[in-house]
Scaffold this active site. Structure first.
Site, PDB file in Angstrom:
ATOM      1  N   ARG A 144      17.750  -4.055   9.211  1.00 37.85           N
ATOM      2  CA  ARG A 144      18.534  -2.891   9.628  1.00 37.85           C
ATOM      3  C   ARG A 144      18.016  -1.648   8.905  1.00 37.85           C
ATOM      4  O   ARG A 144      17.883  -1.661   7.685  1.00 37.85           O
ATOM      5  CB  ARG A 144      20.012  -3.104   9.311  1.00 37.85           C
ATOM      6  CG  ARG A 144      20.602  -4.388   9.886  1.00 37.85           C
ATOM      7  CD  ARG A 144      22.073  -4.504   9.507  1.00 37.85           C
ATOM      8  NE  ARG A 144      22.668  -5.754   9.944  1.00 37.85           N
ATOM      9  CZ  ARG A 144      22.753  -6.845   9.186  1.00 37.85           C
ATOM     10  NH1 ARG A 144      22.279  -6.830   7.941  1.00 37.85           N
ATOM     11  NH2 ARG A 144      23.322  -7.939   9.642  1.00 37.85           N
TER      12      ARG A 144
ATOM     13  N   GLU B 206      22.681  -7.222  23.998  1.00 39.86           N
ATOM     14  CA  GLU B 206      23.976  -6.985  23.350  1.00 39.86           C
ATOM     15  C   GLU B 206      25.075  -6.585  24.330  1.00 39.86           C
ATOM     16  O   GLU B 206      26.227  -6.454  23.917  1.00 39.86           O
ATOM     17  CB  GLU B 206      23.843  -5.868  22.310  1.00 39.86           C
ATOM     18  CG  GLU B 206      22.851  -6.142  21.212  1.00 39.86           C
ATOM     19  CD  GLU B 206      22.742  -4.983  20.249  1.00 39.86           C
ATOM     20  OE1 GLU B 206      23.482  -4.981  19.250  1.00 39.86           O
ATOM     21  OE2 GLU B 206      21.922  -4.075  20.496  1.00 39.86           O
TER      22      GLU B 206
ATOM     23  N   HIS C  59      34.159  -3.616   2.549  1.00 38.95           N
ATOM     24  CA  HIS C  59      33.426  -3.651   1.291  1.00 38.95           C
ATOM     25  C   HIS C  59      33.895  -4.786   0.393  1.00 38.95           C
ATOM     26  O   HIS C  59      33.091  -5.431  -0.289  1.00 38.95           O
ATOM     27  CB  HIS C  59      33.591  -2.317   0.541  1.00 38.95           C
ATOM     28  CG  HIS C  59      32.853  -1.193   1.190  1.00 38.95           C
ATOM     29  ND1 HIS C  59      32.053  -1.375   2.292  1.00 38.95           N
ATOM     30  CD2 HIS C  59      32.789   0.124   0.895  1.00 38.95           C
ATOM     31  CE1 HIS C  59      31.532  -0.228   2.642  1.00 38.95           C
ATOM     32  NE2 HIS C  59      31.955   0.713   1.812  1.00 38.95           N
TER      33      HIS C  59
ATOM     34  N   CYS D 253      20.510 -12.992  16.413  1.00 43.96           N
ATOM     35  CA  CYS D 253      20.695 -12.408  15.087  1.00 43.96           C
ATOM     36  C   CYS D 253      22.148 -12.010  14.815  1.00 43.96           C
ATOM     37  O   CYS D 253      22.433 -11.372  13.802  1.00 43.96           O
ATOM     38  CB  CYS D 253      19.786 -11.190  14.899  1.00 43.96           C
ATOM     39  SG  CYS D 253      20.056  -9.874  16.092  1.00 43.96           S
TER      40      CYS D 253
ATOM     41  N   ASN E  40      27.448 -10.164  18.198  1.00 47.68           N
ATOM     42  CA  ASN E  40      28.616  -9.379  17.790  1.00 47.68           C
ATOM     43  C   ASN E  40      29.000  -8.380  18.871  1.00 47.68           C
ATOM     44  O   ASN E  40      30.156  -8.328  19.311  1.00 47.68           O
ATOM     45  CB  ASN E  40      28.323  -8.633  16.479  1.00 47.68           C
ATOM     46  CG  ASN E  40      27.964  -9.581  15.346  1.00 47.68           C
ATOM     47  OD1 ASN E  40      28.127 -10.788  15.461  1.00 47.68           O
ATOM     48  ND2 ASN E  40      27.463  -9.035  14.260  1.00 47.68           N
ATOM     49  N   ASP E  41      28.038  -7.566  19.309  1.00 48.13           N
ATOM     50  CA  ASP E  41      28.323  -6.593  20.362  1.00 48.13           C
ATOM     51  C   ASP E  41      28.462  -7.253  21.719  1.00 48.13           C
ATOM     52  O   ASP E  41      29.259  -6.804  22.557  1.00 48.13           O
ATOM     53  CB  ASP E  41      27.227  -5.526  20.409  1.00 48.13           C
ATOM     54  CG  ASP E  41      27.515  -4.361  19.482  1.00 48.13           C
ATOM     55  OD1 ASP E  41      28.664  -4.268  18.998  1.00 48.13           O
ATOM     56  OD2 ASP E  41      26.611  -3.542  19.234  1.00 48.13           O
TER      57      ASP E  41
ATOM     58  N   ARG F 175      36.540  -6.049  17.469  1.00 50.24           N
ATOM     59  CA  ARG F 175      36.766  -7.100  16.458  1.00 50.24           C
ATOM     60  C   ARG F 175      37.285  -6.555  15.147  1.00 50.24           C
ATOM     61  O   ARG F 175      37.685  -7.318  14.273  1.00 50.24           O
ATOM     62  CB  ARG F 175      35.480  -7.889  16.220  1.00 50.24           C
ATOM     63  CG  ARG F 175      34.332  -7.097  15.662  1.00 50.24           C
ATOM     64  CD  ARG F 175      33.047  -7.887  15.815  1.00 50.24           C
ATOM     65  NE  ARG F 175      31.912  -7.127  15.320  1.00 50.24           N
ATOM     66  CZ  ARG F 175      31.129  -7.531  14.338  1.00 50.24           C
ATOM     67  NH1 ARG F 175      31.385  -8.663  13.728  1.00 50.24           N
ATOM     68  NH2 ARG F 175      30.115  -6.810  13.954  1.00 50.24           N
TER      69      ARG F 175
ATOM     70  N   ARG G 277      14.474  -3.329  13.263  1.00 46.43           N
ATOM     71  CA  ARG G 277      15.281  -2.752  14.342  1.00 46.43           C
ATOM     72  C   ARG G 277      15.255  -1.226  14.227  1.00 46.43           C
ATOM     73  O   ARG G 277      15.511  -0.681  13.151  1.00 46.43           O
ATOM     74  CB  ARG G 277      16.717  -3.259  14.270  1.00 46.43           C
ATOM     75  CG  ARG G 277      17.594  -2.771  15.424  1.00 46.43           C
ATOM     76  CD  ARG G 277      18.998  -3.351  15.352  1.00 46.43           C
ATOM     77  NE  ARG G 277      19.761  -2.792  14.240  1.00 46.43           N
ATOM     78  CZ  ARG G 277      20.995  -3.177  13.916  1.00 46.43           C
ATOM     79  NH1 ARG G 277      21.579  -4.157  14.601  1.00 46.43           N
ATOM     80  NH2 ARG G 277      21.630  -2.629  12.901  1.00 46.43           N
TER      81      ARG G 277
END
Length: 576
Positions: A303, A436, A196, A507, A459-460, A470, A339
């Site tokens: 998202r 992914e 955050h 993405c 990322n995945d 990560r 998505r």
């Protein structure tokens, strides 16, 4: 002598800051297991309830001070914490622990916190796992009031104009108030790129460096610091020449930002006339305005997980539809890719089994296919929303073509239902798959034969290919976007789409990292989707590129991939 500290850099619109340190040492002590007598339970519960009320009022005060011009996402952090403090479930559980265990409110709250964090730690989705920050921050706020008066002055009451705040961690409320009081950078012992504090630092336009363990022990209030959010470096006691170097960098950055604003309306084309689509990854309808200000070609990833968060019930079809319709209206004709829900199972999900290994368990598309009461309303809403503007549906964590066949059959069934009900929808809704996991990349040609487009979620893909979490400080140094295996999987996916004339986009965070822009263009990528703040940085580079030259030089890079350090090859590619 200059002292240098290295952490995880968060580069906002202002990636560098210089200023005196304000070191906050709150929260360093633990919570002790204090026993109480049966006759003290009522008073202890009352003390806890008063602390919850005080924490709630303190947050309401912060919320009221947030200017109307502040990005919506910032205020939502506070709103989330207010909702958690209003949730009777947490209060009731702490009351129960105090009464059953005959322990202090501090210890009962700590026990409940630990139980909740275990649930979040078992979630696979990286974003949802970072929501554990909400638990920690809300608990810390209550603990602060339970402790009563502290010898440490309240951080938010200090004169912070031009200061760099150094702390163990910062709550969203801290970060917002600190920025309002003039803080120019944050340095913390904990946190990462998806925490955050990192998200808020970007939104608030301040650089941050996170994850420097014990930094509050080594720095003193008043020491002059340099914070470099691009490199993750913090310097103390820097000499005059070093300070002048960073001041010069700041001047260059400000000049560059003016240049970037000048290219917003330029066509997004390379020097040899190849159009490249630069789209945005978004979470909320309110984010569209900022993204459009940067000249986006659309939304490449919307998202939908936020619709499911901080609530006991599930969103129904009409709520989905209203949310998507707001996004479409705000985009004013620009395309959007929605998505479907990408979420893992936690232990509290009613009627669903626990997972021994959530990272490889029931999540994303496989989760949705097993829960039609959750999946069907979302798909119906997306079909209906597509009648109002250009919409695509994207399926996360695809691993085999059987999953795609199931979704396509389900969509055909839902379209028949909508026709029978006389509800407007898009019968030709484009459907795509996210690549992914290695299995999907290796099967990209078979997947592309069934889909209208592909989108690479780096990322995945990197996490699953390299077996690296990560978010885990102990192994995230192994998270390597240019590992030869990753580059080959990306190239394989792009080539599969090209062979079948199927668009392939990206993405993941790799799309927004300018170190990889030339490489990805050379591999044939023409659709990039990223956080809005990176759009112009990437655009500036691609305007200078010649894709024919890059294609040739990237092919040469792959011939040397097994014999030369990939970072050296990338540096050579970027130098020309």
């Amino acid at each position: 002598m200059t002292l240098a500290f290295q952490g995880i850099g968060i580069a906002s619109s202002s990636p560098i800051a210089l200023g005196p340190a304000f070191v906050d040492v709150r929260g360093g002590g633990g919570v002790s297991h204090t026993r109480i007598g049966a006759g003290q339970v009522a008073a202890e519960i009352t003390r806890f309830e008063l602390s919850v009320t005080a924490a709630h009022e303190a947050l309401r005060t912060v919320r009221a001070q947030i200017p109307a011009s502040t990005p919506v996402k910032i205020a939502e952090f506070i709103d989330t914490h207010l909702l958690m403090l209003e949730d009777t479930t947490m209060v009731d559980e702490v009351r129960r622990i105090v009464a059953d265990e005959l322990c202090s409110a501090e210890w009962a709250l700590q026990m409940h916190r630990d139980a909740l964090l275990k649930v979040f730690d078992q979630m696979d989705d990286p974003y949802l796992r970072t929501r554990r920050d909400d638990i920690e921050h809300v608990v810390d706020q209550i603990q602060t009031h339970l402790r009563g008066d502290s010898p440490q002055p309240k951080l938010t009451e200090q004169d912070l104009a031009g200061s760099v705040v150094v702390a163990r961690d910062l709550t969203p409320a801290d970060a917002i108030v600190l920025r309002q009081r003039g803080a120019v950078a944050f340095v913390t012992e904990f946190g990462g790129p998806m925490s955050h504090t990192a998200i808020l630092a970007r939104s608030l336009g301040v650089p941050a460096v996170m994850g420097i363990h014990d930094i509050t022990r080594y720095l003193r209030t008043g020491e002059f610091l340099v914070v470099d959010g691009e490199t993750g470096t913090v310097l103390a006691k820097a000499d005059a020449s070093t300070l002048e170097y960073y001041r010069q960098r700041l001047r260059l950055i400000e000049a560059r930002q003016l240049r970037l604003r000048a290219i917003v309306d330029q066509p997004t084309e390379t020097r040899d006339g190849v159009f490249v689509s630069l789209q945005a990854n978004l979470d909320l309808p309110e984010d569209v305005e900022m993204a459009r200000a940067n000249g986006i070609a659309g939304v490449g990833l919307y998202r939908t997980e936020f619709l499911y968060m901080n609530r006991a019930d599930l969103p129904d079809e009409e709520e989905h539809l209203a949310t998507y319709a707001a996004m479409i209206a705000n985009l004013d004709g620009l395309p959007i890719t929605i998505r479907s829900l990408d979420i893992g199972v936690d232990k509290r999900a009613a009627g669903l089994p626990d997972c021994d290994n959530p990272a490889l368990g029931l999540r994303a598309l496989r989760f949705c296919l097993k829960t039609p009461e959750l999946f069907h309303p979302q798909l119906r809403a997306i079909l209906r929303a597509a009648a109002q503007g250009p919409v695509r549906l994207m399926l996360p964590l695809v691993t085999n073509v059987q999953e795609l066949d199931s979704v396509l059959a389900l969509l055909a069934q839902l379209k028949r239902q909508l026709r029978q009900e006389g509800l407007a929808h898009d019968d030709a809704l484009p459907v795509g798959a996210m690549i992914e996991v290695p299995a999907a990349a290796l099967s990209a040609r078979a997947i592309a034969q069934r889909m209208d487009f592909l989108s690479i979620g780096t990322n995945d893909l990197i996490q699953y290919t390299l077996a690296v979490d990560r978010l885990d400080d102990s192994v995230n140094y192994l998270f390597d976007p240019i590992h030869p295996a990753i580059l080959r999987l990306i190239r394989m996916t792009i080539e599969a789409g090209s062979a079948l004339n199927i668009p392939v986009g990206m993405c993941g965070e790799m799309a927004s990292d300018t170190r990889f822009t030339r490489l990805l263009l050379g591999m044939g990528l023409r659709d990039f989707s990223m956080q809005p703040g990176a759009i112009l940085d990437v655009k500036e580079i691609l305007l200078e590129c010649d894709t024919r030259d890059l294609r040739h030089r990237t092919a040469q890079l792959f011939t040397h991939l097994d014999h030369t350090e990939p970072s050296c090859l990338l540096e050579t590619l970027n130098q020309a």
